[in-house]
Design a protein around this motif. Sequence first.
Motif, PDB file in Angstrom:
ATOM      1  N   SER A  88       5.603   6.979   5.893  1.00  0.00           N
ATOM      2  CA  SER A  88       6.267   7.450   7.105  1.00  0.00           C
ATOM      3  C   SER A  88       5.518   7.040   8.369  1.00  0.00           C
ATOM      4  O   SER A  88       6.039   7.173   9.481  1.00  0.00           O
ATOM      5  N   LEU A  89       4.289   6.529   8.201  1.00  0.00           N
ATOM      6  CA  LEU A  89       3.453   6.160   9.331  1.00  0.00           C
ATOM      7  C   LEU A  89       3.114   4.676   9.379  1.00  0.00           C
ATOM      8  O   LEU A  89       2.919   4.110  10.454  1.00  0.00           O
ATOM      9  N   TYR A  90       3.036   4.064   8.205  1.00  0.00           N
ATOM     10  CA  TYR A  90       2.630   2.660   8.126  1.00  0.00           C
ATOM     11  C   TYR A  90       3.526   1.933   7.134  1.00  0.00           C
ATOM     12  O   TYR A  90       3.620   2.341   5.968  1.00  0.00           O
ATOM     13  N   ARG A 145     -13.810  -6.607  12.563  1.00  0.00           N
ATOM     14  CA  ARG A 145     -12.955  -5.521  12.063  1.00  0.00           C
ATOM     15  C   ARG A 145     -11.780  -5.267  13.016  1.00  0.00           C
ATOM     16  O   ARG A 145     -10.671  -5.011  12.564  1.00  0.00           O
ATOM     17  N   ARG A 146     -12.013  -5.335  14.314  1.00  0.00           N
ATOM     18  CA  ARG A 146     -10.936  -5.059  15.258  1.00  0.00           C
ATOM     19  C   ARG A 146      -9.878  -6.153  15.238  1.00  0.00           C
ATOM     20  O   ARG A 146      -8.758  -5.950  15.706  1.00  0.00           O
ATOM     21  N   ASP A 147     -10.212  -7.345  14.688  1.00  0.00           N
ATOM     22  CA  ASP A 147      -9.200  -8.377  14.512  1.00  0.00           C
ATOM     23  C   ASP A 147      -8.295  -8.058  13.330  1.00  0.00           C
ATOM     24  O   ASP A 147      -7.127  -8.452  13.307  1.00  0.00           O
ATOM     25  N   ALA A 148      -8.855  -7.375  12.348  1.00  0.00           N
ATOM     26  CA  ALA A 148      -8.101  -7.027  11.143  1.00  0.00           C
ATOM     27  C   ALA A 148      -7.300  -5.752  11.335  1.00  0.00           C
ATOM     28  O   ALA A 148      -6.164  -5.639  10.851  1.00  0.00           O
ATOM     29  N   VAL A 149      -7.892  -4.770  12.001  1.00  0.00           N
ATOM     30  CA  VAL A 149      -7.227  -3.488  12.266  1.00  0.00           C
ATOM     31  C   VAL A 149      -7.189  -3.333  13.774  1.00  0.00           C
ATOM     32  O   VAL A 149      -8.094  -2.757  14.375  1.00  0.00           O
ATOM     33  N   THR A 150      -6.147  -3.861  14.382  1.00  0.00           N
ATOM     34  CA  THR A 150      -6.094  -3.913  15.833  1.00  0.00           C
ATOM     35  C   THR A 150      -5.817  -2.531  16.427  1.00  0.00           C
ATOM     36  O   THR A 150      -5.193  -1.675  15.799  1.00  0.00           O
ATOM     37  N   GLU A 151      -6.260  -2.365  17.645  1.00  0.00           N
ATOM     38  CA  GLU A 151      -6.170  -1.053  18.303  1.00  0.00           C
ATOM     39  C   GLU A 151      -4.734  -0.601  18.498  1.00  0.00           C
ATOM     40  O   GLU A 151      -4.429   0.594  18.412  1.00  0.00           O
ATOM     41  N   THR A 152      -3.838  -1.540  18.748  1.00  0.00           N
ATOM     42  CA  THR A 152      -2.439  -1.184  19.009  1.00  0.00           C
ATOM     43  C   THR A 152      -1.517  -1.585  17.862  1.00  0.00           C
ATOM     44  O   THR A 152      -0.297  -1.564  18.010  1.00  0.00           O
ATOM     45  N   GLY A 153      -2.095  -1.923  16.711  1.00  0.00           N
ATOM     46  CA  GLY A 153      -1.300  -2.416  15.594  1.00  0.00           C
ATOM     47  C   GLY A 153      -0.715  -1.318  14.719  1.00  0.00           C
ATOM     48  O   GLY A 153      -0.632  -0.146  15.110  1.00  0.00           O
ATOM     49  N   GLY A 154      -0.347  -1.708  13.502  1.00  0.00           N
ATOM     50  CA  GLY A 154       0.374  -0.820  12.606  1.00  0.00           C
ATOM     51  C   GLY A 154      -0.394   0.393  12.127  1.00  0.00           C
ATOM     52  O   GLY A 154       0.217   1.386  11.698  1.00  0.00           O
ATOM     53  N   TRP A 155      -1.733   0.347  12.215  1.00  0.00           N
ATOM     54  CA  TRP A 155      -2.524   1.493  11.757  1.00  0.00           C
ATOM     55  C   TRP A 155      -2.672   2.573  12.813  1.00  0.00           C
ATOM     56  O   TRP A 155      -3.148   3.672  12.509  1.00  0.00           O
ATOM     57  N   ARG A 156      -2.280   2.293  14.026  1.00  0.00           N
ATOM     58  CA  ARG A 156      -2.447   3.280  15.099  1.00  0.00           C
ATOM     59  C   ARG A 156      -1.758   4.617  14.790  1.00  0.00           C
ATOM     60  O   ARG A 156      -2.363   5.680  14.992  1.00  0.00           O
ATOM     61  N   PRO A 157      -0.498   4.633  14.303  1.00  0.00           N
ATOM     62  CA  PRO A 157       0.118   5.928  13.985  1.00  0.00           C
ATOM     63  C   PRO A 157      -0.635   6.712  12.909  1.00  0.00           C
ATOM     64  O   PRO A 157      -0.652   7.947  12.935  1.00  0.00           O
ATOM     65  N   VAL A 158      -1.264   5.986  11.976  1.00  0.00           N
ATOM     66  CA  VAL A 158      -2.045   6.671  10.930  1.00  0.00           C
ATOM     67  C   VAL A 158      -3.250   7.354  11.551  1.00  0.00           C
ATOM     68  O   VAL A 158      -3.533   8.528  11.283  1.00  0.00           O
ATOM     69  N   TRP A 159      -3.975   6.617  12.373  1.00  0.00           N
ATOM     70  CA  TRP A 159      -5.172   7.192  13.014  1.00  0.00           C
ATOM     71  C   TRP A 159      -4.790   8.368  13.923  1.00  0.00           C
ATOM     72  O   TRP A 159      -5.504   9.379  13.966  1.00  0.00           O
ATOM     73  N   ILE A 180       0.833  -1.199   0.000  1.00  0.00           N
ATOM     74  CA  ILE A 180       0.000   0.000   0.000  1.00  0.00           C
ATOM     75  C   ILE A 180       0.870   1.253   0.000  1.00  0.00           C
ATOM     76  O   ILE A 180       1.945   1.266   0.601  1.00  0.00           O
ATOM     77  N   SER A 181       0.421   2.274  -0.695  1.00  0.00           N
ATOM     78  CA  SER A 181       1.066   3.588  -0.688  1.00  0.00           C
ATOM     79  C   SER A 181      -0.031   4.641  -0.583  1.00  0.00           C
ATOM     80  O   SER A 181      -1.208   4.355  -0.813  1.00  0.00           O
ATOM     81  N   GLY A 182       0.356   5.852  -0.252  1.00  0.00           N
ATOM     82  CA  GLY A 182      -0.642   6.914  -0.196  1.00  0.00           C
ATOM     83  C   GLY A 182      -0.185   8.115   0.595  1.00  0.00           C
ATOM     84  O   GLY A 182       0.993   8.231   0.962  1.00  0.00           O
ATOM     85  N   PHE A 183      -1.133   9.017   0.844  1.00  0.00           N
ATOM     86  CA  PHE A 183      -0.850  10.264   1.549  1.00  0.00           C
ATOM     87  C   PHE A 183      -2.021  10.631   2.444  1.00  0.00           C
ATOM     88  O   PHE A 183      -3.181  10.361   2.112  1.00  0.00           O
ATOM     89  N   LEU A 184      -1.712  11.266   3.558  1.00  0.00           N
ATOM     90  CA  LEU A 184      -2.726  11.927   4.370  1.00  0.00           C
ATOM     91  C   LEU A 184      -2.877  13.355   3.867  1.00  0.00           C
ATOM     92  O   LEU A 184      -1.879  14.043   3.621  1.00  0.00           O
ATOM     93  N   GLU A 185      -4.121  13.786   3.715  1.00  0.00           N
ATOM     94  CA  GLU A 185      -4.401  15.144   3.241  1.00  0.00           C
ATOM     95  C   GLU A 185      -5.295  15.870   4.236  1.00  0.00           C
ATOM     96  O   GLU A 185      -6.058  15.242   4.973  1.00  0.00           O
TER      97      GLU A 185
END
Length: 206
Positions: A31-33, A169-183, A5-10
């Motif tokens: 830089s986040l994920y 969904r929380r099994d796929a995107v865990t609260e403390t996982g790799g997506w946390r810095p993005v959120w 995956i690639s992308g940007f926060l706007e």
Amino acid sequence: MGTDISGFLEYRAAPQDDREPAWHTAHDLGSLYGGRDYDAFGCLFGVRNHANFRPLAAGRGLPADASAAVKARFAQLTRWYGGDGFHGTTWIAWHEVKAVDWDEPADRPDSRLHEYRRTPNGLRMTGKAAWSPAFADAVGLERGEDRQWPEGSEWLVGDTLYRSVTIRRRDAVTETGGWRPVWEAMDALAAQHGDDNVRLVVWFDD
């Protein structure tokens, strides 16, 4: 070959004059994920959706009002790959992420059987199998045969327990996982610009 995956926060900031608010690039997603998690990709964007979620934001394409940096990067990729080397372009706004019911289950059981090994402390998950020769031999599946097993079905083959599982969904995107810095980055931008004025634009390559 895997999918990345690639992308940007706007963010969209109010202008100082009468012009329409414009979107600006805040962070490169890289830089986040830096992960490659197909359950998360499927849950969020419908890419590699082996777990059979109803995707939150699939197939929306590139926003017409994308920031200049995002448009430039997208144009560069199009020149390099001719549109064939990347796919799944879409976006999701912060207010949509905030509204997610993370306890919502997938629409159907995972297409991959979950594998467990018995240990002195109970069952330990060791992986997920889209295809297992040992399991196929045990249940009489032909090579490449795709079958949907009812939730909770399980088979003990040797030392391995195979189980059909529907994940949330929380099994796929865990609260403390790799997506946390993005959120966290999106939340910080929203505190300044508003929930409707922050989004994540993504695309995928194989």
